[in-house]
Design a protein around this motif. Sequence first.
Motif, PDB file in Angstrom:
ATOM      1  N   ALA A  68     207.695  11.982  29.772  1.00  0.00           N
ATOM      2  CA  ALA A  68     208.433  11.587  30.658  1.00  0.00           C
ATOM      3  C   ALA A  68     207.823  10.166  31.446  1.00  0.00           C
ATOM      4  CB  ALA A  68     208.515  12.580  31.794  1.00  0.00           C
ATOM      5  N   HIS A  69     208.981   9.873  32.272  1.00  0.00           N
ATOM      6  CA  HIS A  69     208.766   8.526  33.056  1.00  0.00           C
ATOM      7  C   HIS A  69     208.285   8.904  34.391  1.00  0.00           C
ATOM      8  CE1 HIS A  69     210.881   6.771  29.742  1.00  0.00           C
ATOM      9  NE2 HIS A  69     210.377   5.581  30.172  1.00  0.00           N
ATOM     10  N   GLU A  70     207.820  10.163  34.675  1.00  0.00           N
ATOM     11  CA  GLU A  70     207.383  10.599  35.879  1.00  0.00           C
ATOM     12  C   GLU A  70     206.224  11.500  35.804  1.00  0.00           C
ATOM     13  OE1 GLU A  70     210.032  12.658  38.460  1.00  0.00           O
ATOM     14  OE2 GLU A  70     210.990  14.077  37.054  1.00  0.00           O
ATOM     15  N   TRP A  71     205.291  11.843  36.745  1.00  0.00           N
ATOM     16  CA  TRP A  71     204.059  12.529  36.630  1.00  0.00           C
ATOM     17  C   TRP A  71     204.167  13.545  37.609  1.00  0.00           C
ATOM     18  CZ3 TRP A  71     198.804  11.166  35.394  1.00  0.00           C
ATOM     19  CH2 TRP A  71     197.773  12.275  35.272  1.00  0.00           C
ATOM     20  N   HIS A  72     205.179  14.653  37.433  1.00  0.00           N
ATOM     21  CA  HIS A  72     205.447  15.838  38.187  1.00  0.00           C
ATOM     22  C   HIS A  72     204.061  16.498  38.842  1.00  0.00           C
ATOM     23  CE1 HIS A  72     206.770  19.783  39.209  1.00  0.00           C
ATOM     24  NE2 HIS A  72     207.733  19.404  40.262  1.00  0.00           N
ATOM     25  N   ILE A  73     203.821  16.757  39.904  1.00  0.00           N
ATOM     26  CA  ILE A  73     202.680  17.454  40.434  1.00  0.00           C
ATOM     27  C   ILE A  73     203.018  18.823  40.658  1.00  0.00           C
ATOM     28  CG2 ILE A  73     200.834  17.184  42.167  1.00  0.00           C
ATOM     29  CD1 ILE A  73     200.895  15.077  40.126  1.00  0.00           C
ATOM     30  N   ILE A  74     203.702  19.127  41.716  1.00  0.00           N
ATOM     31  CA  ILE A  74     204.257  20.392  42.352  1.00  0.00           C
ATOM     32  C   ILE A  74     205.452  20.160  43.290  1.00  0.00           C
ATOM     33  CG2 ILE A  74     202.756  20.145  44.281  1.00  0.00           C
ATOM     34  CD1 ILE A  74     202.209  23.292  44.149  1.00  0.00           C
ATOM     35  N   LEU A 155     213.440  -2.279  24.123  1.00  0.00           N
ATOM     36  CA  LEU A 155     212.129  -2.142  23.890  1.00  0.00           C
ATOM     37  C   LEU A 155     211.408  -1.619  25.100  1.00  0.00           C
ATOM     38  CD1 LEU A 155     211.309  -5.314  21.622  1.00  0.00           C
ATOM     39  CD2 LEU A 155     211.674  -3.095  20.853  1.00  0.00           C
ATOM     40  N   ASP A 156     210.850  -0.242  25.054  1.00  0.00           N
ATOM     41  CA  ASP A 156     210.172   0.394  26.072  1.00  0.00           C
ATOM     42  C   ASP A 156     208.744   0.278  25.888  1.00  0.00           C
ATOM     43  OD1 ASP A 156     209.612   1.889  28.169  1.00  0.00           O
ATOM     44  OD2 ASP A 156     210.964   3.472  27.835  1.00  0.00           O
ATOM     45  N   PHE A 157     207.979  -0.184  26.841  1.00  0.00           N
ATOM     46  CA  PHE A 157     206.514  -0.227  27.022  1.00  0.00           C
ATOM     47  C   PHE A 157     206.047   0.346  28.104  1.00  0.00           C
ATOM     48  CE2 PHE A 157     207.926  -4.084  24.639  1.00  0.00           C
ATOM     49  CZ  PHE A 157     207.021  -3.861  23.144  1.00  0.00           C
ATOM     50  N   SER A 158     206.855   1.233  28.575  1.00  0.00           N
ATOM     51  CA  SER A 158     206.613   1.886  29.981  1.00  0.00           C
ATOM     52  C   SER A 158     205.428   2.553  29.850  1.00  0.00           C
ATOM     53  CB  SER A 158     207.775   2.838  30.430  1.00  0.00           C
ATOM     54  OG  SER A 158     208.885   2.185  30.433  1.00  0.00           O
ATOM     55  N   ILE A 159     204.558   2.977  31.264  1.00  0.00           N
ATOM     56  CA  ILE A 159     203.579   3.666  31.200  1.00  0.00           C
ATOM     57  C   ILE A 159     204.133   5.278  31.363  1.00  0.00           C
ATOM     58  CG2 ILE A 159     201.516   4.324  32.581  1.00  0.00           C
ATOM     59  CD1 ILE A 159     201.291   1.676  31.414  1.00  0.00           C
ATOM     60  N   THR A 160     204.357   6.130  30.400  1.00  0.00           N
ATOM     61  CA  THR A 160     204.916   7.310  30.607  1.00  0.00           C
ATOM     62  C   THR A 160     203.648   8.197  30.967  1.00  0.00           C
ATOM     63  OG1 THR A 160     204.441   7.710  28.147  1.00  0.00           O
ATOM     64  CG2 THR A 160     206.596   6.835  28.903  1.00  0.00           C
ATOM     65  N   LYS A 161     204.031   9.410  31.151  1.00  0.00           N
ATOM     66  CA  LYS A 161     203.082  10.270  32.023  1.00  0.00           C
ATOM     67  C   LYS A 161     201.748  10.675  30.760  1.00  0.00           C
ATOM     68  CE  LYS A 161     205.122  14.846  30.994  1.00  0.00           C
ATOM     69  NZ  LYS A 161     205.325  16.230  31.650  1.00  0.00           N
ATOM     70  N   ASN A 162     202.103  10.645  29.483  1.00  0.00           N
ATOM     71  CA  ASN A 162     200.976  10.925  28.435  1.00  0.00           C
ATOM     72  C   ASN A 162     200.271   9.875  28.279  1.00  0.00           C
ATOM     73  OD1 ASN A 162     201.719  13.475  27.871  1.00  0.00           O
ATOM     74  ND2 ASN A 162     203.349  13.140  26.138  1.00  0.00           N
ATOM     75  N   VAL A 163     200.770   8.647  28.242  1.00  0.00           N
ATOM     76  CA  VAL A 163     200.052   7.270  28.341  1.00  0.00           C
ATOM     77  C   VAL A 163     199.223   7.412  29.624  1.00  0.00           C
ATOM     78  CG1 VAL A 163     200.174   4.904  28.349  1.00  0.00           C
ATOM     79  CG2 VAL A 163     201.813   6.208  27.034  1.00  0.00           C
ATOM     80  N   ALA A 164     199.751   7.733  30.720  1.00  0.00           N
ATOM     81  CA  ALA A 164     198.866   7.692  31.950  1.00  0.00           C
ATOM     82  C   ALA A 164     197.625   8.838  31.765  1.00  0.00           C
ATOM     83  CB  ALA A 164     199.627   7.885  33.159  1.00  0.00           C
ATOM     84  N   ALA A 165     197.943   9.644  30.784  1.00  0.00           N
ATOM     85  CA  ALA A 165     196.769  10.887  30.860  1.00  0.00           C
ATOM     86  C   ALA A 165     195.593  10.326  30.010  1.00  0.00           C
ATOM     87  CB  ALA A 165     197.424  12.110  30.282  1.00  0.00           C
ATOM     88  N   MET A 166     196.154   9.491  28.868  1.00  0.00           N
ATOM     89  CA  MET A 166     195.330   8.991  27.944  1.00  0.00           C
ATOM     90  C   MET A 166     194.440   7.806  28.687  1.00  0.00           C
ATOM     91  SD  MET A 166     196.929   8.672  24.168  1.00  0.00           S
ATOM     92  CE  MET A 166     198.566   7.847  24.678  1.00  0.00           C
ATOM     93  N   LEU A 167     194.892   7.192  29.372  1.00  0.00           N
ATOM     94  CA  LEU A 167     194.262   6.015  30.326  1.00  0.00           C
ATOM     95  C   LEU A 167     192.933   6.892  31.110  1.00  0.00           C
ATOM     96  CD1 LEU A 167     196.836   3.419  31.162  1.00  0.00           C
ATOM     97  CD2 LEU A 167     195.226   3.436  29.490  1.00  0.00           C
ATOM     98  N   LEU A 168     193.619   8.052  31.816  1.00  0.00           N
ATOM     99  CA  LEU A 168     192.647   8.939  32.755  1.00  0.00           C
ATOM    100  C   LEU A 168     191.527   9.064  31.996  1.00  0.00           C
ATOM    101  CD1 LEU A 168     191.855  10.042  35.166  1.00  0.00           C
ATOM    102  CD2 LEU A 168     193.522  11.740  34.734  1.00  0.00           C
ATOM    103  N   SER A 169     191.934   9.627  30.439  1.00  0.00           N
ATOM    104  CA  SER A 169     190.901  10.254  29.482  1.00  0.00           C
ATOM    105  C   SER A 169     189.777   8.977  29.477  1.00  0.00           C
ATOM    106  CB  SER A 169     191.417  10.811  28.343  1.00  0.00           C
ATOM    107  OG  SER A 169     192.277  12.054  28.713  1.00  0.00           O
ATOM    108  N   VAL A 170     190.301   7.972  29.162  1.00  0.00           N
ATOM    109  CA  VAL A 170     189.444   6.580  28.928  1.00  0.00           C
ATOM    110  C   VAL A 170     188.407   6.488  29.945  1.00  0.00           C
ATOM    111  CG1 VAL A 170     189.409   4.307  28.486  1.00  0.00           C
ATOM    112  CG2 VAL A 170     190.910   5.699  27.016  1.00  0.00           C
ATOM    113  N   ALA A 171     189.059   6.433  31.173  1.00  0.00           N
ATOM    114  CA  ALA A 171     188.290   6.268  32.528  1.00  0.00           C
ATOM    115  C   ALA A 171     187.214   7.499  32.291  1.00  0.00           C
ATOM    116  CB  ALA A 171     189.251   6.308  33.738  1.00  0.00           C
ATOM    117  N   LEU A 172     187.472   8.732  32.325  1.00  0.00           N
ATOM    118  CA  LEU A 172     186.492   9.662  32.315  1.00  0.00           C
ATOM    119  C   LEU A 172     185.792   9.536  31.178  1.00  0.00           C
ATOM    120  CD1 LEU A 172     189.102  12.777  32.990  1.00  0.00           C
ATOM    121  CD2 LEU A 172     187.275  11.718  34.706  1.00  0.00           C
ATOM    122  N   LEU A 173     185.913   8.957  30.104  1.00  0.00           N
ATOM    123  CA  LEU A 173     184.933   8.742  29.161  1.00  0.00           C
ATOM    124  C   LEU A 173     183.888   7.580  29.486  1.00  0.00           C
ATOM    125  CD1 LEU A 173     187.205   8.596  25.762  1.00  0.00           C
ATOM    126  CD2 LEU A 173     185.066  10.064  26.130  1.00  0.00           C
TER     127      LEU A 173
END
Length: 250
Positions: A68-74, A155-173
């Motif tokens: 999705a194009h949003e990261w739903h929290i609560i 052409l959509d190069f958006s930062i979707t929520k799964n991409v954001a999660a992968m970038l967070l994983s890289v930061a944790l790595l």
Amino acid sequence: MHLSRIFTLKNLLPVLAFGVFLLPSAPVKAFQAQEEPAGHEVQHEQEGVQEEEEFDAASAIMHHIADAHEWHIIGHTAIYLPVILYTEDGLQTFSSSHFYHHPQEVTYSAEGKETTETWYKHEGFGLFHEKIYKLDENGALNLDEAGHPLNERVLDFSITKNVAAMLLSVALLLLIFCSMAGAYKKRKGKAPKGLQSALEPIVLFVRDEIALPNIGHQYARFMPFLLTVFFFIWINNIMGLIPFFPGEPT
């Protein structure tokens, strides 16, 4: 081979490579956390009028793992991620929150049944089922009889929520590997402690149970890559189990 040889700046390059590979090749806006806009509030009010339905576990799970194009929290709180589009007019960037301020409805007939769905509009673009289309000259989204959009995709190069999660994983790595590298450098020849002590059994497992039996005596040169892949998959699987984190277990 001593583990301190693995956790060096040179051997951390595979982690950096993962991050560069995942990053889009365009500048993005910062994440914008705010309350869910009016469009969603109207939708929730309409749903409240309807009779309360039984909890659908399958739908909830699919909603959690779907991109999705949003990261739903609560509740009504979400992080609206950057939309990055490339059209004939060049690169266009804006927050995905702009879409949800302008909800629209479209009706189509499929197999003799009339269906109405909601889509979102912003500056000549339409968001429908998390895909972005270019609107026609009247600013409308057109669907065929089966409910498939007839409009042109962009052409959509958006930062979707799964991409954001992968970038967070890289930061944790990077955080994990740099911390372990520093610990091995400062405590060379000493017993591990802290994060180093907690993760060293995993490193030894990858070395002794994966690399050495399958690669042989040249296993050492592949250890940084194997550890990067192993921890990347492991972190994403853990994040996929947390309700407000996006992403499907790898």
